[in-house]
Design a protein around this motif. Structure first.
Motif, PDB file in Angstrom:
ATOM      1  N   ARG A 178       8.338   5.291 -13.273  1.00  0.00           N
ATOM      2  CA  ARG A 178       7.517   4.701 -12.227  1.00  0.00           C
ATOM      3  C   ARG A 178       8.016   3.312 -11.817  1.00  0.00           C
ATOM      4  O   ARG A 178       7.406   2.649 -10.981  1.00  0.00           O
ATOM      5  CB  ARG A 178       6.055   4.638 -12.659  1.00  0.00           C
ATOM      6  CG  ARG A 178       5.757   3.737 -13.847  1.00  0.00           C
ATOM      7  CD  ARG A 178       4.292   3.855 -14.258  1.00  0.00           C
ATOM      8  NE  ARG A 178       3.388   3.473 -13.176  1.00  0.00           N
ATOM      9  CZ  ARG A 178       2.078   3.754 -13.170  1.00  0.00           C
ATOM     10  NH1 ARG A 178       1.535   4.421 -14.175  1.00  0.00           N
ATOM     11  NH2 ARG A 178       1.327   3.368 -12.166  1.00  0.00           N
ATOM     12  N   GLU A 179       9.126   2.887 -12.369  1.00  0.00           N
ATOM     13  CA  GLU A 179       9.640   1.541 -12.116  1.00  0.00           C
ATOM     14  C   GLU A 179      10.772   1.539 -11.096  1.00  0.00           C
ATOM     15  O   GLU A 179      11.545   2.488 -11.016  1.00  0.00           O
ATOM     16  CB  GLU A 179      10.126   0.928 -13.432  1.00  0.00           C
ATOM     17  CG  GLU A 179       9.025   0.837 -14.484  1.00  0.00           C
ATOM     18  CD  GLU A 179       9.540   0.382 -15.832  1.00  0.00           C
ATOM     19  OE1 GLU A 179      10.771   0.383 -16.032  1.00  0.00           O
ATOM     20  OE2 GLU A 179       8.714   0.025 -16.685  1.00  0.00           O
TER      21      GLU A 179
ATOM     22  N   VAL B 287       8.753   0.409  -4.355  1.00  0.00           N
ATOM     23  CA  VAL B 287       8.037  -0.558  -3.525  1.00  0.00           C
ATOM     24  C   VAL B 287       6.552  -0.230  -3.366  1.00  0.00           C
ATOM     25  O   VAL B 287       5.826  -0.991  -2.719  1.00  0.00           O
ATOM     26  CB  VAL B 287       8.687  -0.656  -2.123  1.00  0.00           C
ATOM     27  CG1 VAL B 287      10.137  -1.084  -2.240  1.00  0.00           C
ATOM     28  CG2 VAL B 287       8.578   0.667  -1.357  1.00  0.00           C
ATOM     29  N   SER B 288       6.078   0.855  -3.939  1.00  0.00           N
ATOM     30  CA  SER B 288       4.674   1.222  -3.801  1.00  0.00           C
ATOM     31  C   SER B 288       3.782   0.268  -4.592  1.00  0.00           C
ATOM     32  O   SER B 288       4.177  -0.265  -5.625  1.00  0.00           O
ATOM     33  CB  SER B 288       4.434   2.653  -4.288  1.00  0.00           C
ATOM     34  OG  SER B 288       5.109   3.591  -3.468  1.00  0.00           O
ATOM     35  N   THR B 289       2.560   0.071  -4.102  1.00  0.00           N
ATOM     36  CA  THR B 289       1.594  -0.787  -4.779  1.00  0.00           C
ATOM     37  C   THR B 289       0.604   0.070  -5.559  1.00  0.00           C
ATOM     38  O   THR B 289       0.523   1.282  -5.375  1.00  0.00           O
ATOM     39  CB  THR B 289       0.843  -1.657  -3.765  1.00  0.00           C
ATOM     40  OG1 THR B 289       0.190  -0.811  -2.802  1.00  0.00           O
ATOM     41  CG2 THR B 289       1.799  -2.587  -3.041  1.00  0.00           C
TER      42      THR B 289
ATOM     43  N   ASP C 168       2.190   2.226  -8.176  1.00  0.00           N
ATOM     44  CA  ASP C 168       3.276   1.319  -8.514  1.00  0.00           C
ATOM     45  C   ASP C 168       4.221   1.907  -9.572  1.00  0.00           C
ATOM     46  O   ASP C 168       3.765   2.404 -10.583  1.00  0.00           O
ATOM     47  CB  ASP C 168       2.705  -0.028  -8.997  1.00  0.00           C
ATOM     48  CG  ASP C 168       1.604   0.129 -10.022  1.00  0.00           C
ATOM     49  OD1 ASP C 168       0.772   1.054  -9.891  1.00  0.00           O
ATOM     50  OD2 ASP C 168       1.561  -0.699 -10.954  1.00  0.00           O
ATOM     51  N   SER C 169       5.539   1.865  -9.269  1.00  0.00           N
ATOM     52  CA  SER C 169       5.989   1.403  -7.965  1.00  0.00           C
ATOM     53  C   SER C 169       6.963   2.403  -7.332  1.00  0.00           C
ATOM     54  O   SER C 169       7.159   2.403  -6.128  1.00  0.00           O
ATOM     55  CB  SER C 169       6.681   0.027  -8.113  1.00  0.00           C
ATOM     56  OG  SER C 169       7.858   0.136  -8.912  1.00  0.00           O
TER      57      SER C 169
ATOM     58  N   ASP D  82      -0.461   7.631  -1.012  1.00  0.00           N
ATOM     59  CA  ASP D  82       0.336   6.415  -0.934  1.00  0.00           C
ATOM     60  C   ASP D  82       0.767   6.159   0.516  1.00  0.00           C
ATOM     61  O   ASP D  82       0.806   7.073   1.349  1.00  0.00           O
ATOM     62  CB  ASP D  82       1.572   6.564  -1.831  1.00  0.00           C
ATOM     63  CG  ASP D  82       2.314   5.268  -2.074  1.00  0.00           C
ATOM     64  OD1 ASP D  82       1.826   4.204  -1.635  1.00  0.00           O
ATOM     65  OD2 ASP D  82       3.390   5.326  -2.715  1.00  0.00           O
TER      66      ASP D  82
ATOM     67  N   ALA E  92       6.132   3.414   2.218  1.00  0.00           N
ATOM     68  CA  ALA E  92       6.596   3.108   0.861  1.00  0.00           C
ATOM     69  C   ALA E  92       7.250   4.327   0.223  1.00  0.00           C
ATOM     70  O   ALA E  92       8.296   4.217  -0.432  1.00  0.00           O
ATOM     71  CB  ALA E  92       5.428   2.622   0.006  1.00  0.00           C
TER      72      ALA E  92
ATOM     73  N   ASN F 132      11.050   4.647  -1.102  1.00  0.00           N
ATOM     74  CA  ASN F 132      11.377   5.055  -2.474  1.00  0.00           C
ATOM     75  C   ASN F 132      12.336   6.244  -2.473  1.00  0.00           C
ATOM     76  O   ASN F 132      13.267   6.312  -3.283  1.00  0.00           O
ATOM     77  CB  ASN F 132      10.100   5.417  -3.227  1.00  0.00           C
ATOM     78  CG  ASN F 132       9.255   4.198  -3.561  1.00  0.00           C
ATOM     79  OD1 ASN F 132       9.748   3.071  -3.603  1.00  0.00           O
ATOM     80  ND2 ASN F 132       7.971   4.419  -3.800  1.00  0.00           N
TER      81      ASN F 132
END
Length: 235
Positions: free
Chosen positions: A10-11, A14-16, A20-21, A30, A34, A38
């Motif tokens: 999950r790293e 750019v998602s919040t 995230d992320s 989402d 974003a 990704n």
């Protein structure tokens, strides 16, 4: 010719929150911008044009789609993709279900499978193996990676459900840490694949529920999705 596999975390995206992320799922609420960013990062990271990534509209079934060229949109209502085309990356999205990445390095035939409880129970993995053999793959040459998924100690289910899945996918019955009925889908799939004569089996042991660097719908409903990617590098 080399078969390449990638499992995302999950790293790095750019998602919040709560996505995230590095959320790759476009069906979880989402921001589409974003998700698109990704997905472009994923393509760049594996060295392919974004158009060479093939996605699925996953429905927890056993339909397999054979892909011969890039698609303009996700393959409709399917839970497995197979191809013999080089540099065409097949992507499976998960957040507790088992991503199954299969490849025959001799023929270059590959497959990506979304194997949740329902799909695993109804035989999506054997269906994918059959589709691969139809393209020329041989079970004894197929190498399989079972990716991160909720483990048998964390996947508590009603006793009747455990018994039903065990009937259709022997080896999947488990007990949770609280000694309650549970399912270990990767154990059942391992047994199933071995019975099909698959030549080489590997398991990523990470549990999505326990590992915070991974998305888990069971831990956090409404979260993002991980990607399991497989493609043939002809170089």
């Amino acid at each position: 010719m080399r078969i390449r596999r990638v499992l995302t975390t999950r790293e790095g995206g750019v998602s919040t929150a709560p996505y995230d992320s590095f959320n790759l799922g476009d069906h979880v609420g989402d921001d589409p911008t974003a998700v698109s960013a990704n997905r472009e990062r994923l393509a760049e990271g594996i060295g392919l044009d974004p158009t060479r990534l093939v996605w699925m509209e996953q429905v927890h079934g056993r339909t397999v789609t054979t892909v011969t060229a890039p698609l303009d949109s996700p393959a409709e209502a399917t839970d497995a993709l197979v191809t013999a085309e080089p540099n065409l990356a097949l992507v499976v999205l998960t957040a507790d279900c088992v991503p199954v990445l299969l490849g025959d390095p001799t023929t270059g035939v590959i497959g990506a499978v979304h194997a949740g409880r329902v799909g695993a129970r109804v035989g999506v993995v054997p269906a994918a193996v059959k589709a691969m053999t139809d393209l020329g793959a041989k079970p004894e040459n197929i190498e399989v990676l079972l990716g991160p998924a909720v483990c048998g100690k964390c996947y508590e289910v009603p006793a009747a459900m455990m018994a039903d899945v065990e009937k259709h996918l022997p080896g999947s019955a488990s007990k949770s840490r609280a000694a309650k009925p549970a399912l270990d889908l990767r154990a059942g799939l391992w047994a199933q694949l071995a019975a099909l004569g698959i030549g080489k089996l590997g398991v990523d042991p990470r549990c999505t529920f326990e590992e915070r660097t991974l998305f888990s719908h069971r831990r956090e409903p409404g979260t993002g999705r991980l990607g399991g990617v497989i493609w043939v590098d002809p170089s």
